[in-house]
Scaffold this active site. Structure first.
Site, PDB file in Angstrom:
ATOM      1  N   ARG A  77       1.138  -1.400  -0.059  1.00 46.46           N
ATOM      2  CA  ARG A  77       0.440   0.090  -0.108  1.00 46.46           C
ATOM      3  C   ARG A  77       0.636   1.375   0.088  1.00 46.46           C
ATOM      4  O   ARG A  77       0.301   2.420  -0.558  1.00 46.46           O
ATOM      5  CB  ARG A  77      -1.389   0.461   1.282  1.00 46.46           C
ATOM      6  CG  ARG A  77      -1.902  -1.183   1.150  1.00 46.46           C
ATOM      7  CD  ARG A  77      -3.212  -0.583   1.970  1.00 46.46           C
ATOM      8  NE  ARG A  77      -3.566   0.106   2.649  1.00 46.46           N
ATOM      9  CZ  ARG A  77      -5.038   0.178   3.762  1.00 46.46           C
ATOM     10  NH1 ARG A  77      -4.549  -0.430   5.060  1.00 46.46           N
ATOM     11  NH2 ARG A  77      -5.226   1.335   3.822  1.00 46.46           N
ATOM     12  N   ASN A 109      -7.409   9.269   8.756  1.00 48.54           N
ATOM     13  CA  ASN A 109      -6.703   8.863   7.136  1.00 48.54           C
ATOM     14  C   ASN A 109      -4.850   8.411   7.774  1.00 48.54           C
ATOM     15  O   ASN A 109      -4.713   9.313   8.651  1.00 48.54           O
ATOM     16  CB  ASN A 109      -6.392   9.297   6.111  1.00 48.54           C
ATOM     17  CG  ASN A 109      -7.520  10.106   5.338  1.00 48.54           C
ATOM     18  OD1 ASN A 109      -9.137   8.760   5.892  1.00 48.54           O
ATOM     19  ND2 ASN A 109      -8.238  10.814   4.146  1.00 48.54           N
ATOM     20  N   ASP A 111      -2.761   7.971   5.273  1.00 50.03           N
ATOM     21  CA  ASP A 111      -1.780   7.892   3.750  1.00 50.03           C
ATOM     22  C   ASP A 111      -0.770   8.756   3.888  1.00 50.03           C
ATOM     23  O   ASP A 111      -0.199   8.913   3.324  1.00 50.03           O
ATOM     24  CB  ASP A 111      -2.638   8.028   3.078  1.00 50.03           C
ATOM     25  CG  ASP A 111      -4.231   9.456   2.732  1.00 50.03           C
ATOM     26  OD1 ASP A 111      -3.241  10.468   3.222  1.00 50.03           O
ATOM     27  OD2 ASP A 111      -4.709   9.362   2.320  1.00 50.03           O
ATOM     28  N   HIS A 126      -6.222   7.756  13.663  1.00 51.59           N
ATOM     29  CA  HIS A 126      -5.995   5.909  13.467  1.00 51.59           C
ATOM     30  C   HIS A 126      -4.243   5.425  12.850  1.00 51.59           C
ATOM     31  O   HIS A 126      -4.135   4.755  12.584  1.00 51.59           O
ATOM     32  CB  HIS A 126      -6.316   5.837  12.201  1.00 51.59           C
ATOM     33  CG  HIS A 126      -8.156   5.138  12.016  1.00 51.59           C
ATOM     34  ND1 HIS A 126      -9.009   5.416  11.444  1.00 51.59           N
ATOM     35  CD2 HIS A 126      -8.773   5.665  13.581  1.00 51.59           C
ATOM     36  CE1 HIS A 126      -9.931   5.425  12.320  1.00 51.59           C
ATOM     37  NE2 HIS A 126      -9.516   5.581  13.480  1.00 51.59           N
ATOM     38  N   GLY A 195     -15.394  14.045   4.075  1.00 51.27           N
ATOM     39  CA  GLY A 195     -15.166  12.626   3.713  1.00 51.27           C
ATOM     40  C   GLY A 195     -15.152  11.146   4.096  1.00 51.27           C
ATOM     41  O   GLY A 195     -14.247  10.909   4.411  1.00 51.27           O
ATOM     42  N   ASN A 221     -19.658  16.178   1.856  1.00 53.30           N
ATOM     43  CA  ASN A 221     -19.176  14.635   1.029  1.00 53.30           C
ATOM     44  C   ASN A 221     -20.191  14.455  -0.202  1.00 53.30           C
ATOM     45  O   ASN A 221     -21.872  15.485   0.384  1.00 53.30           O
ATOM     46  CB  ASN A 221     -20.162  13.771   2.155  1.00 53.30           C
ATOM     47  CG  ASN A 221     -19.566  12.780   2.246  1.00 53.30           C
ATOM     48  OD1 ASN A 221     -19.655  12.154   0.941  1.00 53.30           O
ATOM     49  ND2 ASN A 221     -19.450  11.589   3.832  1.00 53.30           N
ATOM     50  N   GLU A 223     -22.814  12.906  -0.762  1.00 49.04           N
ATOM     51  CA  GLU A 223     -23.753  11.697   0.161  1.00 49.04           C
ATOM     52  C   GLU A 223     -23.875  12.000   1.286  1.00 49.04           C
ATOM     53  O   GLU A 223     -23.744  12.487   2.139  1.00 49.04           O
ATOM     54  CB  GLU A 223     -23.061   9.945  -0.507  1.00 49.04           C
ATOM     55  CG  GLU A 223     -23.261   9.226  -1.225  1.00 49.04           C
ATOM     56  CD  GLU A 223     -22.696   8.081  -1.326  1.00 49.04           C
ATOM     57  OE1 GLU A 223     -22.462   7.339  -0.556  1.00 49.04           O
ATOM     58  OE2 GLU A 223     -21.683   8.130  -2.359  1.00 49.04           O
TER      59      GLU A 223
HETATM   60  P1  OAD Z   1     -15.368   5.146   4.167  1.00 45.83           P
HETATM   61  O1  OAD Z   1     -15.789   4.804   3.202  1.00 45.83           O
HETATM   62  O2  OAD Z   1     -16.180   4.723   5.465  1.00 45.83           O
HETATM   63  O3  OAD Z   1     -16.425   7.003   4.000  1.00 45.83           O
HETATM   64  C1  OAD Z   1     -15.956   7.262   2.873  1.00 45.83           C
HETATM   65  C2  OAD Z   1     -16.673   9.316   2.684  1.00 45.83           C
HETATM   66  O4  OAD Z   1     -15.909  10.030   1.760  1.00 45.83           O
HETATM   67  C3  OAD Z   1     -18.407   8.344   1.843  1.00 45.83           C
HETATM   68  O5  OAD Z   1     -19.305   9.435   3.032  1.00 45.83           O
HETATM   69  C4  OAD Z   1     -17.971   8.650   0.998  1.00 45.83           C
HETATM   70  O6  OAD Z   1     -19.412   9.298   0.342  1.00 45.83           O
HETATM   71  C5  OAD Z   1     -16.855  10.031   1.171  1.00 45.83           C
HETATM   72  N1  OAD Z   1     -16.459  10.295  -0.509  1.00 45.83           N
HETATM   73  C6  OAD Z   1     -16.381   9.776  -1.951  1.00 45.83           C
HETATM   74  N2  OAD Z   1     -15.234  10.522  -2.125  1.00 45.83           N
HETATM   75  C7  OAD Z   1     -15.509  11.705  -1.854  1.00 45.83           C
HETATM   76  C8  OAD Z   1     -15.134  13.140  -2.956  1.00 45.83           C
HETATM   77  N3  OAD Z   1     -14.072  13.600  -3.632  1.00 45.83           N
HETATM   78  N4  OAD Z   1     -15.449  14.398  -0.879  1.00 45.83           N
HETATM   79  C9  OAD Z   1     -15.696  14.441  -0.416  1.00 45.83           C
HETATM   80  N5  OAD Z   1     -15.923  13.333   0.136  1.00 45.83           N
HETATM   81  C10 OAD Z   1     -15.898  11.851  -0.176  1.00 45.83           C
HETATM   82  O7  OAD Z   1     -14.234   6.175   4.971  1.00 45.83           O
HETATM   83  P2  OAD Z   1     -14.259   7.213   6.426  1.00 45.83           P
HETATM   84  O8  OAD Z   1     -15.652   7.326   7.031  1.00 45.83           O
HETATM   85  O9  OAD Z   1     -12.940   7.456   6.374  1.00 45.83           O
HETATM   86  O10 OAD Z   1     -10.429   2.732  10.102  1.00 45.83           O
HETATM   87  O11 OAD Z   1     -13.646   5.526   7.570  1.00 45.83           O
HETATM   88  C11 OAD Z   1     -13.727   5.573   9.295  1.00 45.83           C
HETATM   89  C12 OAD Z   1     -12.597   4.237   9.449  1.00 45.83           C
HETATM   90  O12 OAD Z   1     -13.361   2.922   9.057  1.00 45.83           O
HETATM   91  C13 OAD Z   1     -11.443   4.643   8.530  1.00 45.83           C
HETATM   92  O13 OAD Z   1     -10.439   4.670   8.748  1.00 45.83           O
HETATM   93  C14 OAD Z   1     -11.334   3.103   8.432  1.00 45.83           C
HETATM   94  C15 OAD Z   1     -12.330   2.353   8.239  1.00 45.83           C
HETATM   95  O14 OAD Z   1     -12.384   0.991   9.175  1.00 45.83           O
HETATM   96  C16 OAD Z   1      -9.070   1.893  10.266  1.00 45.83           C
HETATM   97  O15 OAD Z   1      -9.317   1.321   9.599  1.00 45.83           O
HETATM   98  C17 OAD Z   1      -9.199   2.000  12.461  1.00 45.83           C
END
Ligand code: OAD
Length: 248
Positions: A77, A109, A111, A126, A195, A221, A223
């Site tokens: 990754r 994130n 990254d 995280h 996001g 977001n 959504e």
């Molecule tokens: P998710 O994948 O759950 O959610 C991503 C969000 O970003 C969604 O609500 C999308 O609608 C939105 N999205 C997509 N493209 C976008 C854009 N261009 N601009 C703005 N928003 C956009 O990711 P997280 O909420 O970050 O934890 O997930 C939270 C945690 O779940 C992560 O940190 C990870 C995972 O388990 C660990 O690994 C500990």
């Protein structure tokens, strides 16, 4: 109301952005989507690595069972990430730190794209894919994309093996970082949630804490999320298209 044709930023939000001194932003995977990093839930993809689902290879249990495999997955990754770049949303937030006297960026994130865009003092809830942590003494080391160390790497200080400094499924957040984020959420005047699907706690509690402490809460977001209903404003669209509009 200012409109780009696709989304709208209210006059009230523009004024608050101009007048606030204390601002907090919580970001999630969506903020890096326009850089080419897949989200966890947004695309409906289930990542599989060598036959193992993402949440199995990225789990506390796998660190105990097969640490070299965990390293192989995170090395893969990191090498992919190295080829990607921050997008205009990361750039906008990096500019905001100079604009507000009290600015806090909290991210879920791992990254490192916020830092590559120039953000400093990011509260990484995280952890980071760019750091290793010793299983014994806890000392931290920076990682590079082309790291040729043995896997798992061994700690120079105590001889124990090191692991990626990220929060895996089944693990707690690093000590202190969430508490610092809560303290900032309690005192901010303006809070952006950008996001994130806002379903993973405790991160998702931060906007709720900010809102109940009196902050104006804004979601960016494409959504709606479980947080949308408590937000003062929901701006539906892509972070990389919306955030740069604030400092124009
Ligand atoms: P998710 O994948 O759950 O959610 C991503 C969000 O970003 C969604 O609500 C999308 O609608 C939105 N999205 C997509 N493209 C976008 C854009 N261009 N601009 C703005 N928003 C956009 O990711 P997280 O909420 O970050 O934890 O997930 C939270 C945690 O779940 C992560 O940190 C990870 C995972 O388990 C660990 O690994 C500990």
């Amino acid at each position: 109301m200012q409109t780009s044709g696709v989304f709208e930023i209210s006059k009230e939000l523009r004024e608050r952005f101009a007048l606030s001194s204390s601002v907090l932003v919580l970001t999630g995977a969506g903020v890096s989507a326009e850089s080419g990093v897949p989200t966890f839930r947004g695309g409906g993809q289930t990542a599989i690595w060598k036959g193992m689902p993402f949440d199995v290879i990225s789990s506390a249990r796998m660190v105990e069972r097969d640490l070299p495999a965990v390293w192989e997955w995170f090395d893969y990754r990191r090498n992919l990430l190295e080829k990607l770049s921050p997008n205009p949303a990361h750039d906008a937030m990096a500019r905001w730190q100079a604009r507000f006297s009290d600015f806090t960026l909290v991210t879920q994130n791992i990254d490192g794209l916020h830092q590559r865009a120039g953000s400093r003092d990011v509260l990484e809830l995280h952890g980071s894919i760019w750091r290793a942590r010793c299983n014994g003494c806890g000392s931290l080391t920076e990682l590079h994309s082309q790291d040729n160390d043995e896997r798992p790497p061994v700690c120079f200080e105590c001889g124990n093996s090191k692991r990626p400094d990220v929060v895996l499924f089944g693990e707690m957040l690093p000590a202190g970082v969430f508490e610092r984020a809560v303290e900032r959420a309690t005192r901010c005047e303006l809070c952006f949630v950008v996001g994130t699907s806002a379903i993973v706690y405790p991160a998702a509690a931060l906007p709720e804490i900010a809102r109940s402490s009196g902050a104006y809460l804004v979601e960016v977001n494409p959504e709606r999320t479980p947080l949308s209903s408590i937000c003062d404003e929901v701006i539906q669209g892509k972070a990389g298209e919306i955030l740069p509009f604030f400092d124009q």
